[in-house]
Enzyme design. Sequence first.
Site, PDB file in Angstrom:
ATOM      1  N   ASP A 173       0.838  -1.206   0.000  1.00 19.80           N
ATOM      2  CA  ASP A 173       0.000   0.000   0.000  1.00 19.80           C
ATOM      3  C   ASP A 173       0.875   1.260   0.000  1.00 19.80           C
ATOM      4  O   ASP A 173       2.097   1.201   0.264  1.00 19.80           O
ATOM      5  CB  ASP A 173      -0.904  -0.039   1.248  1.00 19.80           C
TER       6      ASP A 173
ATOM      7  N   ASP B  74     -10.697   2.174  -3.323  1.00 19.64           N
ATOM      8  CA  ASP B  74     -11.269   1.857  -2.012  1.00 19.64           C
ATOM      9  C   ASP B  74     -12.782   1.860  -2.074  1.00 19.64           C
ATOM     10  O   ASP B  74     -13.446   1.454  -1.132  1.00 19.64           O
ATOM     11  CB  ASP B  74     -10.797   2.873  -0.967  1.00 19.64           C
TER      12      ASP B  74
HETATM   13  C1  DGJ Z   1      -5.859   1.820   1.877  1.00 21.66           C
HETATM   14  C2  DGJ Z   1      -6.234   0.592   1.093  1.00 21.66           C
HETATM   15  O1  DGJ Z   1      -6.711   0.946  -0.167  1.00 21.66           O
HETATM   16  C3  DGJ Z   1      -7.253  -0.200   1.874  1.00 21.66           C
HETATM   17  O2  DGJ Z   1      -7.694  -1.319   1.144  1.00 21.66           O
HETATM   18  C4  DGJ Z   1      -6.647  -0.626   3.188  1.00 21.66           C
HETATM   19  O3  DGJ Z   1      -5.575  -1.497   2.932  1.00 21.66           O
HETATM   20  C5  DGJ Z   1      -6.155   0.592   3.950  1.00 21.66           C
HETATM   21  N1  DGJ Z   1      -5.315   1.426   3.143  1.00 21.66           N
HETATM   22  C6  DGJ Z   1      -5.415   0.180   5.190  1.00 21.66           C
HETATM   23  O4  DGJ Z   1      -4.858   1.233   5.857  1.00 21.66           O
END
Ligand code: DGJ
Length: 730
Positions: free
Chosen positions: A480, A550
Site C-alpha cells: 500500500d 477503495d
Molecule cells: C488503503 C487501502 O486501499 C485499503 O484497502 C486498506 O488497505 C487501507 N489502506 C489500510 O490502511
Amino acid sequence: MLKTFSAAAVLLGASLAAAAQPALVSYDSAAKTFRLDGGGASYVFGVNSRGELQQLYWGGRLGATDTFPQAAPLPEWASFDSSYNNTPQEYAGWGAGLFAEPALKVTFADGNRDLVLHYASHTVKANGFDVVLKDVKRKVAVTLHYSVDPESGILARWATIENGEALSVTVEQAAAAAWALPPAHYTLNYLTGRWAGEWTLNQEAVRQGARVIESRRGSTGHQANPWFAIAAGAAQEEQGEVWFGALAWSGSWRITVEQDQLDQVRVTGGFNPFDFGYVLHPGQTLETPIFYGGYSANGMGGASRLLHHFELAHVLPRTAATEGQPLPRPRPVIYNSWEATEFAVTEAGQMELAEKAAALGIDRFVMDDGWFGQRKDDHAGLGDWYVNKEKFPNGLKPLIDKVHALRMDFGLWVEPEMVNPNSDLYRKHPEWVLNFPQRPRTEQRNQMILNLARPDVRAYVLGFLDKLLTENDIAFLKWDYNRNWSEPGWDQLAPAEQKKVYVEFTRNLYAILAELRHRHPKVEIESCSGGGGRVDLGILRYTDEVWPSDNTDPFDRLTMQDGFTYAYTPQVMMAWVTDSPHWLNKRTTTLTYRMLSSMQGSLGIGANISKWSAEEAATAKTLIAAYHQVQPTIVQGDLYRLISPQDGSEFSATQTVRADKGQSVVFAFIHSTQEKRGFPRLKLKGLDPAAQYTISPIEGKALAGSPEAASGAWWMNHGLEMDADFRGDF
Ligand code: DGJ
C-alpha cells in the site's frame, strides 16, 4: 431483501484462434527509412534531408512490398513557424525554434540551452531498432530504442540520454517518446479520478492547443492515469481507428497531447518536467521509462483487447509456478480483512474470519493493516515492521498455520515507503523522510514518506521485507501507499542534484520489488495506493494485480471497472464483495448483485463474513464455485463492453470470449428500470459463427427469452434475449 435483477451466463462452443503474423523490422538504406510491422499495424520513420528523424506513418499494416521515399521536412509557415517546428520528429531537442513540446531539453554547463538532434547511426535488433541521434555541435547523444510485439503490433519506445561532454549537463525535460498523427478530426480518451472515484473515462475532441494529462505527485496518482487513446472521428466501441499509448512509470509523469498550427497531432510523454532536473556528469546516462503505443482498426474495444493481451503476455511478472508459461495464472480468490476489522486485527478474530472464508471456497486469506508496531489506528506504527505482541502474542505463525490448515495461502498488508512520526523508526531516523531542512513537514494520514532514493532507506526497506518473507510463509503482499509527496527534498545531495529524487525513488522502488521477487520467487504482490493511486505499466512489471479503488460499492464499481478496462486487463482488477448498505453511498444491494459485479474482474470477498447468515454464505459459496469454473475466460479472454454503464445508463453488459472461442461469459446489469423498458437484446461478439453455443445461466431466470442452444451466428446476429421479468433496481 431486494429481488435480484442481475444476470450472468456462460456459453460453450468450439473453434481455433487464428495464428499471428510474424513481426518484421526493416531498414531501407536508399530512402533511409525504418519500418516496424506487427499484428495489424505498421510504424515508419526516416532520416530527412536535414538529418532529423521524422515520423512517416503509424496505422494499419502496409503491404510487404510497400516503400516510402526519403522523409521530406515540412516547409515553414511564413516567418513564424519554422520547418523545424512544423516537421513531426521522433525525438526533438529543444532548440532551433521549436515551439511544440520538446522530447528533450537540457542546459549545458556554460548556459547554452540549444539542442538539435540529428541521426548518427543505428543497429537492427530482433524485433526493433536502436537509433542514435547526436546534437549537431555538442557531445550529447540519445539512443532511441524501439521494439515491436509481433502479435499485437504494440511498440515499446524509450530513450537513453548520454552526456559525452567534459562538463555536466542538466536534463530539464526528457520524454520516452513522441508519437505523431496527421491532420484529421480526432477524439481523445483519457482516465481521471480522485480517491474512491477513480477510472472516469473522458472523451473530448482534439483541438488546437495542448491537453496535459499528468501527475506531479511523485507517484502515478488517482487523479489521472498514464494512458491515452485517440480515435479517428468520434470514438466508437467496435469500429474505427484508434491509436493508444501507456507510460510504464510510477513516478511523476506527463503526457501532452497537442494539435499544432497545421492541425497535426503529437503525443509526447515521459518524466514530468515539473520540478525536474537530472544532472548528467561526463559519461553518465539517463534512461527514460517505456512509452508503449499501439494501433487498432477495431475501435476502443479492439484497442483495449490488444492492450489486455499484451499486458498478460509481456508486462506482468511470472512467479516460480508460471515461469515460462504463456500467461500468468488467474488470481486466487481472496478474502481481505480490511472492511471487516479495519485496524482491530487479533489472532482470534482473524482465525474466525479465516474459518468462514475457507467455508466459502476462498483460495487466499489476506490480513490487512493493523498487525505491526504500535498500530491501533493511523497515528502510529508505520516504519516499525515487527509483529504487535498484544494482538499476536506468538507472532504470525499460529494464524498462518491455521490458514494453511484451512487450505488457503496467506497474504499480508504492508506500506513499506511510509513512516508515522510516532514510530521507533522516525525517532531514530528523522532524516530519512522527504523534506526540506528547516521547513515544516506536511503529514497526510499522519504519515510521511521515506526517501527511498537514499541507499540506506532502500537497504532498510528491502531488509525488513526480506526478513518478513524469510521468517514467515507468506504467499502474497498487499503493498500500500497512502499519500502523495510534499517537500521533496533530498538534503544528502548538493542542491543541483536533489531533483533527481523523482527518478531515483521510483527506480529504487522497482529495484526492491525485483529483488524481493528474485529472492522469493513464489511471492505475489498487489499494488495498492489507497485504491487505484499506483496503477501503470511500470509497477505492473513487478506486481501481479492492483487494487483499483477503495470504493467497493458494486454499482459504482460497474462504471469504474468499465473505465479501468480501457487501459488494463480484468486479470489485475481486484474486486471485493463488501457489506450492504455500502459505507460510501449508503446504497443497499443484494449479495448476488455484489457478487456478479465483482466477478467481472478478479474476485475477492472483503465483507464481515462473521456476520453473514447461512443463506448469504450459501449464495457466496455457489457463486465463488461458478466463478472458479469460468475465471480464465473472464480475466484472460477477449473483453467486449456490450453496453457501457457510463453516463447513468439504465443497462450495462459485458462479454468475454475465451481465446479458442469455446466459451463466453456474459454479465448484464440493470440500474433502475424506467417505463417498463425491456433490456436491449444483446448481440454478442467474437464467437465462432459456425459453432453451437449452449447457454448455462450462472444466476437468475433472466434468459427464458432465448433458446438454450444456437449457433454463434445466432447469438451475434439475432442476439441474447432477456426474460421480460428482468426489471427493477440494481
Ligand atoms: C488503503 C487501502 O486501499 C485499503 O484497502 C486498506 O488497505 C487501507 N489502506 C489500510 O490502511
